[in-house]
Write an enzyme that holds these catalytic residues in place. Structure first.
Site, mmCIF file in Angstrom:
data_model
loop_
_atom_site.group_PDB
_atom_site.id
_atom_site.type_symbol
_atom_site.label_atom_id
_atom_site.label_comp_id
_atom_site.label_asym_id
_atom_site.label_seq_id
_atom_site.Cartn_x
_atom_site.Cartn_y
_atom_site.Cartn_z
ATOM 1 N N ASP A 142 13.040 5.166 4.233
ATOM 2 C CA ASP A 142 12.787 6.600 4.376
ATOM 3 C C ASP A 142 11.356 6.968 4.728
ATOM 4 O OD1 ASP A 142 11.454 5.983 2.072
ATOM 5 O OD2 ASP A 142 12.939 6.853 0.728
ATOM 6 N N HIS A 196 1.506 6.804 -6.059
ATOM 7 C CA HIS A 196 0.947 7.117 -4.741
ATOM 8 C C HIS A 196 1.601 8.296 -4.011
ATOM 9 C CE1 HIS A 196 4.500 4.754 -3.553
ATOM 10 N NE2 HIS A 196 4.438 5.409 -2.405
ATOM 11 N N HIS A 238 -3.270 2.149 -4.718
ATOM 12 C CA HIS A 238 -2.890 2.361 -3.314
ATOM 13 C C HIS A 238 -4.138 2.748 -2.514
ATOM 14 C CE1 HIS A 238 -0.927 4.247 0.139
ATOM 15 N NE2 HIS A 238 0.242 3.796 -0.274
HETATM 16 C C1 UD1 Z 1 3.906 5.748 2.984
HETATM 17 C C2 UD1 Z 1 5.282 6.386 3.108
HETATM 18 C C3 UD1 Z 1 5.964 6.430 1.763
HETATM 19 C C4 UD1 Z 1 5.952 5.065 1.090
HETATM 20 C C5 UD1 Z 1 4.544 4.507 1.072
HETATM 21 C C6 UD1 Z 1 4.563 3.105 0.555
HETATM 22 C C7 UD1 Z 1 5.537 8.200 4.748
HETATM 23 C C8 UD1 Z 1 5.300 9.617 5.047
HETATM 24 N N1 UD1 Z 1 5.122 7.771 3.558
HETATM 25 O O1 UD1 Z 1 3.122 6.610 2.156
HETATM 26 O O2 UD1 Z 1 7.301 6.838 1.943
HETATM 27 O O3 UD1 Z 1 6.390 5.215 -0.224
HETATM 28 O O4 UD1 Z 1 4.031 4.474 2.405
HETATM 29 O O5 UD1 Z 1 3.308 2.679 0.143
HETATM 30 O O6 UD1 Z 1 6.068 7.479 5.558
HETATM 31 N N2 UD1 Z 1 -4.006 3.301 3.867
HETATM 32 C C9 UD1 Z 1 -4.912 2.313 4.174
HETATM 33 N N3 UD1 Z 1 -4.448 1.036 4.367
HETATM 34 C C10 UD1 Z 1 -3.138 0.701 4.240
HETATM 35 C C11 UD1 Z 1 -2.216 1.716 3.923
HETATM 36 C C12 UD1 Z 1 -2.667 3.014 3.756
HETATM 37 O O7 UD1 Z 1 -6.098 2.566 4.279
HETATM 38 O O8 UD1 Z 1 -2.787 -0.479 4.407
HETATM 39 C C13 UD1 Z 1 -4.490 4.687 3.687
HETATM 40 C C14 UD1 Z 1 -4.858 5.380 5.019
HETATM 41 O O9 UD1 Z 1 -5.974 6.219 4.811
HETATM 42 C C15 UD1 Z 1 -3.608 6.213 5.303
HETATM 43 C C16 UD1 Z 1 -3.248 6.633 3.894
HETATM 44 O O10 UD1 Z 1 -3.463 5.474 3.087
HETATM 45 O O11 UD1 Z 1 -3.874 7.305 6.166
HETATM 46 C C17 UD1 Z 1 -1.832 7.135 3.710
HETATM 47 O O12 UD1 Z 1 -0.895 6.257 4.327
HETATM 48 P P1 UD1 Z 1 0.569 6.835 4.749
HETATM 49 O O13 UD1 Z 1 1.374 5.700 5.302
HETATM 50 O O14 UD1 Z 1 0.414 8.033 5.572
HETATM 51 O O15 UD1 Z 1 1.151 7.334 3.375
HETATM 52 P P2 UD1 Z 1 1.542 6.551 2.078
HETATM 53 O O16 UD1 Z 1 1.185 7.403 0.914
HETATM 54 O O17 UD1 Z 1 1.062 5.166 2.130
HETATM 55 N N1 UDP Z 2 3.868 -3.738 -4.340
HETATM 56 C C1 UDP Z 2 2.980 -4.720 -3.932
HETATM 57 N N2 UDP Z 2 1.674 -4.622 -4.338
HETATM 58 C C2 UDP Z 2 1.226 -3.611 -5.111
HETATM 59 C C3 UDP Z 2 2.141 -2.587 -5.497
HETATM 60 C C4 UDP Z 2 3.455 -2.678 -5.074
HETATM 61 O O1 UDP Z 2 3.348 -5.658 -3.236
HETATM 62 O O2 UDP Z 2 0.046 -3.589 -5.452
HETATM 63 C C5 UDP Z 2 5.264 -3.831 -3.877
HETATM 64 C C6 UDP Z 2 6.334 -3.622 -4.921
HETATM 65 O O3 UDP Z 2 6.712 -4.841 -5.515
HETATM 66 C C7 UDP Z 2 7.489 -3.032 -4.118
HETATM 67 C C8 UDP Z 2 6.790 -2.291 -3.010
HETATM 68 O O4 UDP Z 2 5.453 -2.776 -2.958
HETATM 69 O O5 UDP Z 2 8.267 -4.047 -3.510
HETATM 70 C C9 UDP Z 2 6.797 -0.817 -3.282
HETATM 71 O O6 UDP Z 2 5.962 -0.194 -2.383
HETATM 72 P P1 UDP Z 2 5.390 1.248 -2.582
HETATM 73 O O7 UDP Z 2 5.352 1.568 -4.026
HETATM 74 O O8 UDP Z 2 4.118 1.276 -1.823
HETATM 75 O O9 UDP Z 2 6.437 2.135 -1.795
HETATM 76 P P2 UDP Z 2 7.843 2.801 -2.138
HETATM 77 O O10 UDP Z 2 8.757 1.759 -2.638
HETATM 78 O O11 UDP Z 2 7.562 3.873 -3.129
HETATM 79 O O12 UDP Z 2 8.258 3.386 -0.848
#
Ligand code: UD1
Ligand code: UDP
Length: 371
Positions: free
Chosen positions: A98, A208, A241
């Protein structure tokens, strides 16, 4: 049958963790060609997973920017996939869950009239802003999809209730259980454990979600801080995160507290093994809610709704929301009421047997055999 070209498209950490076993299952088939496209919605957090599972993407759109907006992610993914879908002409694309990558990739495939398989289809809260934007992302993806891999009967029923066709929906379990088989080891050790006495209870925290950023997150952290200050024999481990909105509040509330350990996001092997070593978990993550029942760990879910009610019914998950007093009370209850703890910790895993990926790929093959 001709060689089937299956393109897996994903962009964030959780999609990568749950698609990795599916990609391995495609690679194991002699009549299938795997093409992997990452959007790079996440950068560092995605790389960690790709390295662990030894997946080298064929294409990387590399779209991530700091504090990215939903509109930018969506438009960059759609534009980025346009040429790739034109050139590669896959027989099927697979997307997961999603995220905004999932929804935008589904839309791109639809524009190219490529069939879409949705892994982890049918999860619903029925509230379009919770989780935001994920509930809408998965509904749109399910409107676009041709094959639905629903993890449970409940998600199958959600799809049927929306009018999707029964013959396109398959109850497969969740691939997260397949992924756990690659990662959990009995002799695990991580550096953070060196600072924690063996008799201390470890609480593993992740938080997060966009709808929790700001005050809800601050409320939860305030509760955790209070419990940590009152109980020297617990240690909270929080892999924070990388989102700047999360980093800022976490450091503001938790810095300087000896038994709260803020660490970098963990490589998934480390995360799963630390989860297995923890006393309980606090999270607003989707994936973690599915993993915990397999590890027999109680979870306090830091949200008001969940699309994973199977875990609540099984007894592993307790929906505690984000109010300070309620979160604190739930933590104290799990720390002090041993009978309750044992009941919750021994609940049954509702998410399958670890063979979900194979099942999904066999269904894809049968779909083309019938064409
Ligand atoms: C995204 C997904 C969410 C999922 C989450 C898993 C959407 C809208 N959201 O949210 O469904 O639960 O990923 O973790 O698709 N960033 C870094 N390095 C990384 C990753 C993120 O610097 O490797 C920072 C960046 O500033 C980025 C921000 O995190 O802009 C947010 O990342 P984004 O993918 O937009 O949202 P998440 O909260 O990670
Ligand atoms: N996870 C990870 N490292 C972390 C925190 C979570 O590998 O420091 C893994 C966790 O085991 C799970 C997945 O990341 O499999 C969940 O991701 P996240 O919480 O970012 O996203 P969501 O599931 O809420 O979309």
């Amino acid at each position: 049958m001709n060689m089937l070209k299956i393109m897996s498209i994903f962009g964030t950490r959780p999609e990568a963790i749950k698609m990795a076993p599916v990609i391995k299952a495609i690679e194991a088939k002699v009549n299938m060609q795997s093409v992997v496209v990452v959007t790079g919605q996440h950068r560092e957090m995605l790389q960690q997973v790709l390295q662990l599972f030894k997946i080298t993407p064929d294409y990387d759109l590399d779209i991530m920017e700091k504090n990215q907006s939903l509109a930018k992610i969506t438009s960059k993914v759609i534009l980025g996939l346009d040429d790739i879908l034109d050139q590669e002409k896959p027989d099927l694309i697979l997307v997961h869950g999603d995220t905004t990558t999932t929804m935008a990739a589904g839309l791109s495939a639809f524009y190219h009239q490529v069939p879409i398989g949705h892994v982890e289809a049918g999860l619903r809260t029925w509230n379009k802003y919770s989780p935001y934007p994920e509930e809408m992302n998965r509904m749109i993806t399910d409107d676009l999809a041709d094959l639905y891999f629903a993890p449970t009967k409940l998600s199958q029923n959600n799809l049927l209730q929306e009018g999707h066709h029964a013959e396109q929906i398959f109850v497969t379990g969740n691939t997260v259980i397949d992924a756990l088989q690659y990662t959990v080891h009995a002799d695990y050790h991580h550096g953070v454990l060196d600072d924690i006495p063996a008799d201390h209870k470890i609480i593993l925290l992740t938080m997060h979600r966009r709808e929790n950023q700001g005050q809800p997150m601050r409320n939860v952290f305030t509760a955790i801080k209070a419990v940590a200050l009152e109980n020297a024999a617990i240690d909270v481990v929080y892999p924070v995160h990388l989102s700047p909105n999360v980093q800022q509040v976490a450091h503001e509330v938790f810095d300087g507290i000896a038994n709260i350990h803020l660490i970098e996001p963990l490589e998934v092997t480390d995360f799963h093994n630390l989860a297995a070593r923890s006393y309980f978990i606090m999270t607003d993550s989707g994936g973690v809610q599915e993993e915990a029942p397999s590890l027999n760990k109680p979870v306090l879910v830091l949200r008001d709704t969940t699309e994973r009610p199977e875990g609540v019914d099984a007894g592993t998950l307790e929906l505690v929301g984000t109010e300070t007093a309620k979160v604190k009370q739930a933590m104290v209850s799990l720390l002090t009421d041993n009978a309750k703890y044992q009941r919750v910790a021994n609940a049954k895993n509702p998410y399958g047997d670890g063979h979900t990926s194979e099942r999904i790929i066999n269904i894809c093959q049968e779909y083309f055999e019938k064409q």
